[in-house]
Design an enzyme around this catalytic site. Structure first.
Site, short mmCIF file in Angstrom:
data_model
loop_
_atom_site.label_atom_id
_atom_site.label_comp_id
_atom_site.label_asym_id
_atom_site.label_seq_id
_atom_site.Cartn_x
_atom_site.Cartn_y
_atom_site.Cartn_z
N HIS A 1 -5.19 1.82 -6.19
CA HIS A 1 -3.87 1.49 -5.65
C HIS A 1 -3.83 0.02 -5.25
CE1 HIS A 1 -0.19 1.77 -3.17
NE2 HIS A 1 -0.87 1.01 -2.32
N GLU A 2 -4.87 -0.43 -4.54
CA GLU A 2 -4.93 -1.84 -4.15
C GLU A 2 -5.06 -2.75 -5.37
OE1 GLU A 2 -4.07 -2.62 -1.29
OE2 GLU A 2 -4.22 -0.63 -0.40
N HIS B 1 -1.78 -3.58 -6.72
CA HIS B 1 -1.10 -4.72 -6.11
C HIS B 1 -1.56 -6.03 -6.77
CE1 HIS B 1 1.06 -2.57 -3.10
NE2 HIS B 1 -0.02 -2.13 -2.47
N HIS C 1 0.76 -8.81 -8.71
CA HIS C 1 0.70 -10.25 -8.45
C HIS C 1 0.48 -11.02 -9.74
CE1 HIS C 1 -1.40 -13.81 -6.25
NE2 HIS C 1 -0.13 -14.05 -6.45
#
Length: 231
Positions: free
Chosen positions: A100-101, A104, A108
Site C-alpha cells: 500500500h505504501e 503511494h 508520486h
C-alpha cells in the site's frame, strides 16, 4: 469555550464512534492476518521493493521505522518507512501494508493528481488545524465576523486535506491489491486477507473526514452562518 459546548460534543459523537470502530477493526484485522504467512515467503520490505522494481521505480529508499502501523511514504525525500512488524514480517498483513505504501510511491512517480493536491495542501492544513480554533473563538469573543470567517476558512483547509486523502488512500490500496497478484507476491486466494487489512485501514480515513466535516459544521452553526446562534 469549545470544551463546555454541548453542541460540539453532539456533532463530534458520530465521528468519535466511527473512529473507535474502525481503529479497533484495523487492529483486529491486522492481528488476524499477521498470523497468516504469505506463501511467497517474502518480507514486507522485499515485497515493496519488488513491486517498485517491477513498476520501473528505482529511486525510492525503503527503511525501518519505530512504532506500530507507523508506515508511510514521504514524497519530499522519496523515503518509504515501514514499521518493524511490516518491514520484517512475512504475513498477509505485512505485505498488504508495505505494498500500500509502495502504491503511494507509484502515485508520486506517475504524478497522480490527487497525491500532488494533497501534498500542496499539507502546509495550509497544518496551519489551519493549529490556528483556526484560536482565530474563530477570538472572533466570537470580540464580535468580529471577519475573524470568525477567517477561522472557518483556515479550518476549511484541514477539511479539504481530509477529503482529498480519501481518493489517494483508496487508489494506493487498489494499486497494491492489483500488483501483489501481478508480481507474484500473493496468490489469488491470499489477496482477500491483505485486502481486508487495507479496507479496514481506509475506514480510519473516512472517520477522520467525517470528524473534520462535523467540526466545520459546528463552526458554521455556532457562527450563525447556518442559522445557529452566535455566543
Amino acid at each position: 469555550m469549545i470544551g463546555l459546548d454541548p453542541l460540539y460534543y453532539l456533532l463530534s459523537l458520530p465521528a468519535l464512534v466511527l473512529s473507535l470502530i474502525f481503529t479497533a477493526r484495523v487492529k483486529t484485522t491486522f492481528a488476524k492476518y499477521s498470523r497468516v504467512q504469505a506463501r511467497s515467503g517474502m518480507t514486507g520490505a522485499a515485497a515493496a521493493a519488488e513491486m517498485l522494481r517491477r513498476s520501473g521505480v528505482t529511486d525510492v529508499r525503503i527503511r525501518r521505522t519505530d512504532g506500530l502501523l507507523t508506515d508511510n511514504y514521504n514524497p519530499a525525500n522519496k523515503v518509504l518507512s515501514l514499521s518493524s512488524e511490516v518491514y520484517d514480517g512475512r504475513s498477509l498483513s505485512a505485505l498488504g501494508v508495505a505494498c500500500h505504501e509502495a502504491g503511494h510511491a507509484l502515485q508520486h512517480a506517475e504524478g497522480y493528481q490527487w497525491l500532488s493536491l494533497r501534498s500542496a495542501l499539507v502546509p495550509f492544513a497544518a496551519f489551519g488545524s493549529q490556528f483556526s480554533y484560536i482565530v474563530f473563538f477570538f472572533g466570537l469573543l470580540f464580535a468580529s465576523m471577519t475573524m470568525v470567517k477567517a477561522g472557518i476558512l483556515l479550518f476549511s483547509a484541514a477539511v479539504a486535506f481530509s477529503l482529498v486523502t480519501l481518493p489517494v488512500e483508496w487508489n494506493a490500496s487498489a494499486r497494491a491489491k492489483k500488483r501483489l497478484v501481478a508480481c507474484g507476491l500473493l496468490s489469488g486466494d491470499e489477496i482477500g486477507g491483505a485486502g481486508a487489512v487495507l479496507n479496514a485501514a481506509f475506514g480510519t480515513y473516512v472517520a477522520a473526514a467525517v470528524s473534520s466535516l462535523m467540526t466545520l459544521l459546528y463552526f458554521l452553526l455556532r457562527s450563525g452562518l447556518l442559522g445557529g446562534r452566535r455566543d
